[in-house]
Design an enzyme around this catalytic site. Structure first.
Site, PDB file in Angstrom:
ATOM      1  CG  PHE A  50      14.004  23.290  57.391  1.00  0.00           C
ATOM      2  CD1 PHE A  50      13.877  24.516  56.767  1.00  0.00           C
ATOM      3  CD2 PHE A  50      15.262  22.872  57.773  1.00  0.00           C
ATOM      4  CE1 PHE A  50      14.990  25.301  56.513  1.00  0.00           C
ATOM      5  CE2 PHE A  50      16.386  23.645  57.524  1.00  0.00           C
ATOM      6  CZ  PHE A  50      16.246  24.876  56.888  1.00  0.00           C
ATOM      7  CG  ASP A  66       6.319  28.137  61.022  1.00  0.00           C
ATOM      8  OD1 ASP A  66       5.545  29.090  61.180  1.00  0.00           O
ATOM      9  OD2 ASP A  66       6.837  27.526  61.975  1.00  0.00           O
TER      10      ASP A  66
END
Length: 624
Positions: A508, A469
């Site tokens: 994360f 991401d």
């Protein structure tokens, strides 16, 4: 008289026939007909006699049966139609259609044997004779597998049994002869005492810290239960060593066989076992954060700054970010019934994985000489806390001030109830995100790319890490006086030329990591809307490319996903960021993009010629 009349009649017929033959010879016919066999005069006479006799008989019948209805409305002309020559007419004869070929004839002496269903009949007879214990029991609920009408036997969880066996084997390795798997499965259940606290200060290596991590989102709790089991077994072993007369131990080979079996079984089993004492995921999260009960938000924030200096600096779908002194505090609500910005709140087990992953990446920052992989390019997690209660007035004021300037897209935090729980991440201040940061020149753009690539390469080598991401909101940048940055990749010490630019990678939530003991990952297949973004959008397209690379199996290691985000960052630099650059600089970045398509990991990409003058080998520098 009659004979004379008959003779005259015959003479007239013969004379008329001869006249017609003469006329046919002299006159050319306009219409051609099929060739008929030539007839003699005798044949013509006989045909005329027959036709006249037929006409006479038909007249007689018509007189007798005036009222009779005739059904001969049409006559078949099959085979009798003439072929006429005229304009626009096809005079070619039509070919007969091929007949359908039938099955070949069987050879003489051979007879087709009828199908034999004796085996099938015997099989279904056995099935019909078998007395089922229960019709279609559910495999998800062990209690549905019963042996009688009134019995309710709960079957033990095989995977958890094997896990306990492994625990006992590791504690008593090499102290006796090998035993059979049947005897090992008869190991009695071990009761657990809940433990509320756990100390992280003693963790020095990834191997030690990895005991807290697990394969799935909610399996971190299972690993924590295993730690509790080990502690309980050690305590029991010390107290009952005198009373124990025999002990069951196995060799290392047997332990490896069973451990492989556990790994296979765990793919189809849940992390929580009915044979283990249930540990609440919220209690587990408290223990990982070193707490027995939740703290107050102000009690945590007051440790880092004066409360009046708190200001909001950003927001996300699941939380808010505040600047607290020299640190950044990310507040994420959990386990509540109230939707946050239209989304269901995250659960304790989900945040537990992110907590463990953040602490594990912290271990890459160590500076000891024995480090095999190390870098400081991931954001430092300074503290982690679990809090409960209302948003305090100072936080409300900071939120509203930011809303006045930027118009917040999030719901007002005043809506949270007084029993709302939060996970608070206290992080290093990494600067501004790439979306709002202004790059000055091509050297800073190259510095950004090489630092991100080096960070991903180090994490890949250490933990098979994939960020998954890494959009421009998750890369923070700031300027400093340093022009170089050291890192270690698989034992090789390197130095990056930074041109005074420092980056930090954050967030994360979607990341994947293998700690050596377990695999941490988020199953993105449970969020189909992530892959339904607008076509042509670079971030949405990257999510879809990741899905193609992983084939929607997110537990596995696919370092190619890191390369996809590097490609995304190059597109951002070329299309959405303005900085001083030449046409040659753009060609260099486009050439890098083409070469990245051939790389399967960031470890390969870091040695691309594009970065050659930005990387220096420490050993070579020392020799010089």
């Amino acid at each position: 008289m009659s004979s004379k009349m008959g003779f005259d009649l015959w003479n007239e017929i013969i004379a008329s026939a001869e006249e017609e033959e003469e006329q046919q010879k002299n006159n050319a016919e306009v219409v051609y007909r099929r060739r008929k066999p030539q007839q003699t005069n005798k044949d013509v006479i006989l045909n005329r006699v027959r036709s006249s006799e037929a006409n006479r008989l038909s007249l007689v019948a018509a007189k007798n049966e005036k009222n009779r209805v005739s059904w001969n409305r049409s006559l078949s002309t099959r085979g009798r139609t003439s072929i006429a020559i005229g304009a626009c007419m096809d005079i070619r004869p039509q070919q007969n259609q091929a007949r359908r070929k039938g099955k070949p004839a069987l050879p003489k002496g051979k007879v087709v044997q009828p199908a034999n269903f004796d085996k099938e009949r015997k099989y279904f007879q056995e099935v019909d004779a078998f007395d089922l214990l229960e019709e279609s029991p559910s495999p998800k609920h062990a209690s549905t597998w019963t042996r009688g009408q009134n019995e309710d036997v709960l079957m033990p969880h095989l995977c958890s049994r094997l896990e306990k066996i492994l625990i006992s084997l590791k504690l008593n390795r090499g102290c006796g002869p090998s035993s059979s798997l049947f005897k090992l499965l008869k190991t009695p259940n071990m009761t657990l005492q809940p433990i509320r606290t756990f100390d992280f200060s003693g963790l020095r290596t990834p191997e030690e810290f990895a005991l807290l991590s697990t394969p799935a989102i909610n399996s971190t709790q299972s690993r924590f239960e295993k730690i509790l089991v080990e502690g309980d077994v050690l305590e029991k072993d010390g107290n009952s060593q005198k009373g124990c007369t025999t002990s069951v131990c196995v060799k290392d080979e047997d332990c490896e066989v069973i451990e492989n079996a556990v790994k296979k079984l765990s793919l189809a089993s849940t992390s929580a076992s009915s044979s283990l004492h249930h540990v609440d995921p919220f209690d587990t999260l408290l223990a990982v954060c070193g707490l027995s009960t939740p703290s107050k938000l102000l009690d945590v924030l007051s440790n880092y700054c004066d409360l009046k200096s708190i200001s909001k600096i950003g927001e996300g779908t699941y939380g808010e970010a505040f600047k607290i002194g020299n640190t950044v505090c990310k507040i994420v609500p959990i386990d509540g019934d109230l939707k946050v910005n239209g989304e269901v709140q995250k659960k304790s087990e989900e945040l537990l994985e992110e907590v463990v992953l953040s602490r594990t990446l912290n271990l890459l920052r160590r500076e000891d000489g024995d480090a095999y992989n190390a870098c400081t390019l991931f954001i430092e997690t300074i503290d982690l806390k679990v809090c409960q209660g209302l948003y305090d007035p100072v936080l409300i004021e900071a939120w509203e001030c930011w809303d006045d300037q930027h118009v917040s897209e999030n719901d007002h935090p005043r809506a949270f109830p007084d029993n709302q729980c939060y996970v608070v991440f206290v992080l290093q201040h990494g600067g501004k995100d790439l979306e709002s940061f202004v790059l000055l020149n091509f050297d800073e753009a190259r510095s950004l790319l090489v630092q991100v690539t080096a960070a991903l390469a180090v994490a890949e080598a250490a933990y098979e890490f994939e960020h998954r991401d890494l959009h421009w909101g998750n890369v923070l940048l700031c300027r400093n006086d340093s022009t170089s940055l050291p890192f270690i990749l698989e034992g090789k010490h390197m130095i990056i030329r930074t041109f005074g630019l420092s980056i930090s990678i954050i967030d994360f939530t979607l990341s994947r990591m293998n700690t050596g003991e377990d695999i941490l990952f988020l199953d993105l297949s449970s969020d189909p809307y992530l892959f339904k973004g607008p076509k042509g959008d670079r971030q949405s397209e990257t999510y879809r490319k990741m899905k193609d690379v992983t084939e929607d199996c997110w537990e596995g290691s696919f370092p190619r996903t890191n390369v996809l985000w590097l490609l995304y960052l190059i597109d951002i630099l070329l299309l959405k960021k303005s900085f001083e650059r030449s046409s040659k600089n753009e060609r260099d970045m486009r050439s890098l993009k083409k070469r990245l398509d051939k790389y399967q990991s960031a470890k390969e990409a870091i040695f691309d010629p594009f970065f050659s003058d930005l990387l220096e080998d420490v050993a070579v520098v020392e020799l010089e």
